[in-house]
Design an enzyme around this catalytic site. Sequence first.
Site, PDB file in Angstrom:
ATOM      1  CE  LYS A 152      -1.487   1.468   4.142  1.00  0.00           C
ATOM      2  NZ  LYS A 152      -1.146   2.855   4.531  1.00  0.00           N
ATOM      3  CG  ASN A 153       2.436   2.687   3.514  1.00  0.00           C
ATOM      4  OD1 ASN A 153       1.264   3.015   3.289  1.00  0.00           O
ATOM      5  ND2 ASN A 153       2.905   2.470   4.732  1.00  0.00           N
TER       6      ASN A 153
ATOM      7  CB  CYS B 234      -4.207  10.640  12.474  1.00  0.00           C
ATOM      8  SG  CYS B 234      -2.669   9.754  12.532  1.00  0.00           S
TER       9      CYS B 234
ATOM     10  NE  ARG C 279       1.056  10.038  10.481  1.00  0.00           N
ATOM     11  CZ  ARG C 279       0.557   9.096   9.692  1.00  0.00           C
ATOM     12  NH1 ARG C 279      -0.633   8.618   9.927  1.00  0.00           N
ATOM     13  NH2 ARG C 279       1.242   8.648   8.678  1.00  0.00           N
ATOM     14  N   PRO C 280       2.616  16.356  11.521  1.00  0.00           N
ATOM     15  CG  PRO C 280       4.440  17.586  12.288  1.00  0.00           C
ATOM     16  CD  PRO C 280       3.648  16.347  12.566  1.00  0.00           C
ATOM     17  CB  ILE C 281       2.645  18.050   5.936  1.00  0.00           C
ATOM     18  CG1 ILE C 281       1.657  19.224   5.901  1.00  0.00           C
ATOM     19  CG2 ILE C 281       1.919  16.730   6.005  1.00  0.00           C
ATOM     20  CD1 ILE C 281       0.914  19.326   4.552  1.00  0.00           C
ATOM     21  CG  ASP C 282       7.097  20.496  10.019  1.00  0.00           C
ATOM     22  OD1 ASP C 282       6.526  19.381  10.085  1.00  0.00           O
ATOM     23  OD2 ASP C 282       8.202  20.714  10.554  1.00  0.00           O
ATOM     24  CG  LEU C 283      10.005  18.082   8.179  1.00  0.00           C
ATOM     25  CD1 LEU C 283      10.495  16.719   8.657  1.00  0.00           C
ATOM     26  CD2 LEU C 283      11.082  19.140   8.420  1.00  0.00           C
TER      27      LEU C 283
ATOM     28  CG  ASP D  75       3.829   1.239   9.436  1.00  0.00           C
ATOM     29  OD1 ASP D  75       3.427   2.054  10.271  1.00  0.00           O
ATOM     30  OD2 ASP D  75       4.004   1.518   8.236  1.00  0.00           O
TER      31      ASP D  75
ATOM     32  CB  ILE E 147       8.351   6.488  14.235  1.00  0.00           C
ATOM     33  CG1 ILE E 147       9.542   5.531  14.028  1.00  0.00           C
ATOM     34  CG2 ILE E 147       8.051   7.287  12.955  1.00  0.00           C
ATOM     35  CD1 ILE E 147      10.844   6.171  13.627  1.00  0.00           C
TER      36      ILE E 147
ATOM     37  NE  ARG F 180      -6.888   4.348   6.355  1.00  0.00           N
ATOM     38  CZ  ARG F 180      -6.205   5.336   6.888  1.00  0.00           C
ATOM     39  NH1 ARG F 180      -6.409   5.657   8.136  1.00  0.00           N
ATOM     40  NH2 ARG F 180      -5.326   6.013   6.177  1.00  0.00           N
TER      41      ARG F 180
END
Length: 430
Positions: free
Chosen positions: A22-23, A120, A125-129, A308, A330, A400
């Site tokens: 999936k990933n 979540c 889980r930011p997306i700043d990077l 995971d 993580i 999912r």
Amino acid sequence: MDKFVIRGGNPLVGTIRVSGAKNAALPAMAASILTEEPVILENIPDVRDIETERRLLVSMGAEVELGYGRAHHRTTLCCRKLVNPEAAYELVKTMRASTLVLGPLVARMGRARVSLPGGCAIGARPIDLHIKGLEALGARITQDHGYIEASAERLKGGSIFFDKITVTGTEDLMMAAVLAEGETVMENCACEPEVSDLAALLNKMGARIQGAGTPTIRIQGVDKLHGARHRIIPDRIEAGTFVIAGALTGGDLMVAHCEPAHLGALLEKLQQCGVNIRTNGDSVRVIGEGPFAACDMATQEFPGFPTDMQAQYMALATQAEGISIITENIFENRFMHAQELVRMGANIRVEGPRAIVRGKTPLSGAAVQCSDLRASASLVIAALVADGETILDRVYHIDRGYERIEEKLRSVGAQIRRIGEMFPRRAAAS
Ligand code: EPU
């Protein structure tokens, strides 16, 4: 809402086949945005997140063709006409990986509007990077009404150093940089096999990427990419989940169509616990002879032990003799399964980023709830060895990312069935 009813006690015996990752499939699908020509992807897993990404791409104007019959794991994507470079909140909130379209949209269309995902179940889980990296490539970024808007005439190659290792961040910026003018050097990149798989696809499409799978990736930007055909790598997390299930149930399970080289840290740790494992070509045979010994484990970026697989490992630790200290490095909140395992009889104490598991305690079937994808997998594993019946609620989490897990497990001897809503609501008119 579907539930699983699982009766524990059966060893898993036989061969179970691993689906595509999936990933790896999610960024590969996003990569189709980068070209007007069709991208043909094989070994796409039939899971909910993939369906969500298809809906997202279609909402932007992509043409999507699904294979059928023997080719039903093939998806052909054609982004000839993209009309709407936007990932709306409704889709992003159900799947954070929707943010993977940010880089490719700016690279191909010069603009993107993507909803900020928010937190979540497993952490902030930011997306700043992702954003910082796009700025380094010359994109203008604004934030408004919960959306990030990025624009650029044409992105320009630049230097990106990731303060923290990020898998989708590395993928997103790699996709942005392939069409940028000049060279991009990205440092402290994620080395996960899914990153290498994406680079392999992009290079087939005409990109010039070197070093994917190592911390430093160099990308020479090109003017245009073309279509390609690519087979997605096997899902190492699904494979690992089956290996643990086979071991714990005292089975003799052949986990087939996987890539053992991607499972190194996990298999090594399981061997330390006393699990009998043999790898051969593209399969892993696990013989769950027990008893298992407790072993500490700490999650790390690849090639370390994957976060995971942490929840599934915790299920095994409940059945190992002694104390296992499990450290999650993580994500800050990835122990939701611990309390559910305790409800089944496990002895687990969570202290910040550590979970202290005392084994072995007998597990007994109970009503439990899935909180996220991998937590659900750990509860399925625990239920397979618990005494009596477990009812697992909210299995949409597991759908999912695991393709028909109940059918696969049943085919090797598990007693697991899916039940739908018991008392469906009456139609409004009646
Ligand atoms: N992070 C930041 N800023 C960013 C991006 C990440 O601080 O801009 C932090 C995160 O909060 C986290 C750490 O960096 O603490 C690592 O997060 P990463 O970005 O690597 O996670 P991700 O790319 O969002 C992918 C997988 C996850 C997997 C993680 C870690 C996909 C679609 N998702 O997420 O998979 O747990 O890498 O390996 O590839 C799953 O399949 O169940 C799943 C959650």
